[in-house]
Design a protein around this motif. Structure first.
Motif, PDB file in Angstrom:
ATOM      1  N   ASP A  58       0.820  -1.213   0.000  1.00 21.25           N
ATOM      2  CA  ASP A  58       0.000   0.000   0.000  1.00 21.25           C
ATOM      3  C   ASP A  58       0.852   1.260   0.000  1.00 21.25           C
ATOM      4  OD1 ASP A  58      -2.488  -1.382   0.001  1.00 21.25           O
ATOM      5  OD2 ASP A  58      -2.209  -1.811   2.131  1.00 21.25           O
ATOM      6  N   ARG A  59       1.998   1.170  -0.673  1.00 22.85           N
ATOM      7  CA  ARG A  59       2.936   2.296  -0.732  1.00 22.85           C
ATOM      8  C   ARG A  59       3.246   2.652  -2.182  1.00 22.85           C
ATOM      9  NH1 ARG A  59       5.313   3.359   4.042  1.00 22.85           N
ATOM     10  NH2 ARG A  59       4.726   1.934   5.705  1.00 22.85           N
ATOM     11  N   VAL A  60       3.694   3.877  -2.361  1.00 29.87           N
ATOM     12  CA  VAL A  60       4.000   4.421  -3.684  1.00 29.87           C
ATOM     13  C   VAL A  60       5.396   5.015  -3.677  1.00 29.87           C
ATOM     14  CG1 VAL A  60       3.378   6.257  -5.312  1.00 29.87           C
ATOM     15  CG2 VAL A  60       1.587   4.951  -4.189  1.00 29.87           C
ATOM     16  N   ALA A  61       6.125   4.807  -4.767  1.00 25.66           N
ATOM     17  CA  ALA A  61       7.394   5.493  -5.001  1.00 25.66           C
ATOM     18  C   ALA A  61       7.162   6.524  -6.100  1.00 25.66           C
ATOM     19  CB  ALA A  61       8.475   4.509  -5.415  1.00 25.66           C
ATOM     20  N   VAL A  62       7.866   7.643  -6.018  1.00 28.92           N
ATOM     21  CA  VAL A  62       7.651   8.770  -6.926  1.00 28.92           C
ATOM     22  C   VAL A  62       8.978   9.175  -7.570  1.00 28.92           C
ATOM     23  CG1 VAL A  62       6.939  11.204  -7.012  1.00 28.92           C
ATOM     24  CG2 VAL A  62       5.699   9.596  -5.551  1.00 28.92           C
ATOM     25  N   TYR A  63       8.930   9.463  -8.867  1.00 26.28           N
ATOM     26  CA  TYR A  63      10.098  10.006  -9.565  1.00 26.28           C
ATOM     27  C   TYR A  63      10.309  11.448  -9.121  1.00 26.28           C
ATOM     28  CZ  TYR A  63      10.046   6.071 -12.857  1.00 26.28           C
ATOM     29  OH  TYR A  63      10.092   4.825 -13.430  1.00 26.28           O
ATOM     30  N   ALA A  64      11.359  11.695  -8.370  1.00 26.90           N
ATOM     31  CA  ALA A  64      11.626  13.038  -7.837  1.00 26.90           C
ATOM     32  C   ALA A  64      11.818  14.073  -8.939  1.00 26.90           C
ATOM     33  CB  ALA A  64      12.850  13.007  -6.930  1.00 26.90           C
ATOM     34  N   GLN A  65      12.427  13.674 -10.073  1.00 31.55           N
ATOM     35  CA  GLN A  65      12.701  14.644 -11.132  1.00 31.55           C
ATOM     36  C   GLN A  65      11.430  15.191 -11.772  1.00 31.55           C
ATOM     37  OE1 GLN A  65      13.475  11.379 -11.215  1.00 31.55           O
ATOM     38  NE2 GLN A  65      13.783  10.613 -13.292  1.00 31.55           N
ATOM     39  N   ARG A  66      10.292  14.541 -11.554  1.00 35.42           N
ATOM     40  CA  ARG A  66       9.035  14.996 -12.142  1.00 35.42           C
ATOM     41  C   ARG A  66       8.207  15.842 -11.180  1.00 35.42           C
ATOM     42  NH1 ARG A  66       7.368   9.328 -15.144  1.00 35.42           N
ATOM     43  NH2 ARG A  66       9.377   9.027 -16.167  1.00 35.42           N
ATOM     44  N   PRO A  72      17.356  13.846  -7.837  1.00 33.40           N
ATOM     45  CA  PRO A  72      16.853  12.623  -8.477  1.00 33.40           C
ATOM     46  C   PRO A  72      17.980  11.793  -9.080  1.00 33.40           C
ATOM     47  CG  PRO A  72      15.699  14.572  -9.293  1.00 33.40           C
ATOM     48  CD  PRO A  72      16.884  15.052  -8.502  1.00 33.40           C
ATOM     49  N   GLN A  73      17.788  10.478  -9.068  1.00 27.49           N
ATOM     50  CA  GLN A  73      18.701   9.570  -9.748  1.00 27.49           C
ATOM     51  C   GLN A  73      18.665   9.877 -11.240  1.00 27.49           C
ATOM     52  OE1 GLN A  73      17.784   5.467  -9.011  1.00 27.49           O
ATOM     53  NE2 GLN A  73      19.643   4.713  -9.962  1.00 27.49           N
ATOM     54  N   THR A  74      19.810   9.921 -11.868  1.00 26.30           N
ATOM     55  CA  THR A  74      19.916  10.232 -13.287  1.00 26.30           C
ATOM     56  C   THR A  74      19.234   9.159 -14.130  1.00 26.30           C
ATOM     57  OG1 THR A  74      22.025  11.323 -12.877  1.00 26.30           O
ATOM     58  CG2 THR A  74      21.550  10.727 -15.137  1.00 26.30           C
ATOM     59  N   GLY A  75      18.703   9.584 -15.264  1.00 26.49           N
ATOM     60  CA  GLY A  75      18.043   8.657 -16.180  1.00 26.49           C
ATOM     61  C   GLY A  75      16.545   8.658 -15.955  1.00 26.49           C
ATOM     62  N   GLY A  76      15.823   8.109 -16.893  1.00 28.64           N
ATOM     63  CA  GLY A  76      14.379   8.153 -16.808  1.00 28.64           C
ATOM     64  C   GLY A  76      13.731   6.906 -16.256  1.00 28.64           C
ATOM     65  N   PHE A  77      14.500   5.856 -15.955  1.00 27.87           N
ATOM     66  CA  PHE A  77      13.881   4.605 -15.528  1.00 27.87           C
ATOM     67  C   PHE A  77      13.911   4.414 -14.022  1.00 27.87           C
ATOM     68  CE2 PHE A  77      13.918   0.008 -14.678  1.00 27.87           C
ATOM     69  CZ  PHE A  77      12.682  -0.319 -15.225  1.00 27.87           C
ATOM     70  N   TYR A  78      15.032   4.682 -13.391  1.00 30.74           N
ATOM     71  CA  TYR A  78      15.180   4.428 -11.959  1.00 30.74           C
ATOM     72  C   TYR A  78      14.645   5.605 -11.160  1.00 30.74           C
ATOM     73  CZ  TYR A  78      18.290   0.869 -13.765  1.00 30.74           C
ATOM     74  OH  TYR A  78      18.816  -0.174 -14.461  1.00 30.74           O
ATOM     75  N   GLY A  79      14.197   5.321  -9.946  1.00 32.45           N
ATOM     76  CA  GLY A  79      13.555   6.360  -9.145  1.00 32.45           C
ATOM     77  C   GLY A  79      14.203   6.636  -7.818  1.00 32.45           C
ATOM     78  N   GLY A  80      15.520   6.464  -7.721  1.00 34.77           N
ATOM     79  CA  GLY A  80      16.199   6.715  -6.455  1.00 34.77           C
ATOM     80  C   GLY A  80      16.285   8.192  -6.113  1.00 34.77           C
ATOM     81  N   TRP A  81      16.364   8.437  -4.814  1.00 35.72           N
ATOM     82  CA  TRP A  81      16.499   9.800  -4.287  1.00 35.72           C
ATOM     83  C   TRP A  81      17.870   9.921  -3.631  1.00 35.72           C
ATOM     84  CZ3 TRP A  81      11.407  11.382  -1.342  1.00 35.72           C
ATOM     85  CH2 TRP A  81      10.322  11.287  -2.211  1.00 35.72           C
ATOM     86  N   ILE A  82      18.648  10.881  -4.089  1.00 36.61           N
ATOM     87  CA  ILE A  82      19.997  11.082  -3.570  1.00 36.61           C
ATOM     88  C   ILE A  82      19.973  12.196  -2.533  1.00 36.61           C
ATOM     89  CG2 ILE A  82      22.375  11.685  -4.141  1.00 36.61           C
ATOM     90  CD1 ILE A  82      21.719  10.680  -7.040  1.00 36.61           C
ATOM     91  N   THR A  83      20.518  11.889  -1.352  1.00 37.23           N
ATOM     92  CA  THR A  83      20.700  12.882  -0.303  1.00 37.23           C
ATOM     93  C   THR A  83      22.185  12.909   0.068  1.00 37.23           C
ATOM     94  OG1 THR A  83      20.395  11.329   1.531  1.00 37.23           O
ATOM     95  CG2 THR A  83      18.385  12.384   0.632  1.00 37.23           C
TER      96      THR A  83
END
Length: 165
Positions: A117-125, A138-149
């Motif tokens: 019941d959770r959602v991941a979001v593309y930070a770059q969008r 945001p993680q570089t590229g359009g496929f992966y959705g990692g968040w860099i801190t």
């Protein structure tokens, strides 16, 4: 391309090259926010992150904690050999719609049930995503959705030339 040379983490940092494969799932207590169209569409402390070798963490957030109307079904699915079949969601806020900018696993594979019941979001969008008050990169590229801190060091998969990692 050969595996790159991992950066050396400073005190209090993690190297994504120390993350496991298959990915590990863990709860974190840091507050997370997401803004879109000038509107705060999510604020939560109920956070789970998935950690996988060479990737910055992917943050999974409760569907119930998003603002009413912030998520809508979108076309498309994808398959992860570890987590199962993902569905995509449009993200809406402040009169803006970002198509297929989030995903979740309605029926996750064994070991990843916490993602149901959770959602991941593309930070770059989004306009802005934060973890513990820090604006993520945001993680570089359009496929992966990692968040860099500042808490993680790479290099990170997704950059040009990293498809073979």
């Amino acid at each position: 391309m050969l595996r790159p040379r991992p950066e050396i983490p400073a005190k209090g940092q993690e190297s994504v090259w120390d993350y496991p494969r298959p990915p590990r799932i863990e709860r974190v207590s840091a507050p997370v926010t997401i803004r879109l169209g000038g509107q705060l569409i999510l604020e939560t402390r109920d956070v789970v992150r998935v950690l996988e070798t060479s990737h910055p963490p992917v943050y999974y957030l409760p569907i119930a904690d998003f603002a009413t109307g912030a998520l809508a079904d979108a076309d498309g699915t994808s398959f992860c050999e570890f987590k199962g079949t993902a569905r995509y969601l449009d993200v809406c806020g402040g009169g803006e719609v970002r198509p297929a900018s989030a995903w979740n696993y309605p029926h996750p594979s064994r070991g990843y049930e916490l993602l149901r019941d959770r959602v991941a979001v593309y930070a770059q969008r989004m306009d802005e995503c934060t973890v513990d008050g820090e604006v993520v990169t945001p993680q570089t590229g359009g496929f992966y959705g990692g968040w860099i801190t500042s808490a993680v060091v790479g290099p990170f998969k997704g950059a040009p030339g990293s498809s073979g990692w």
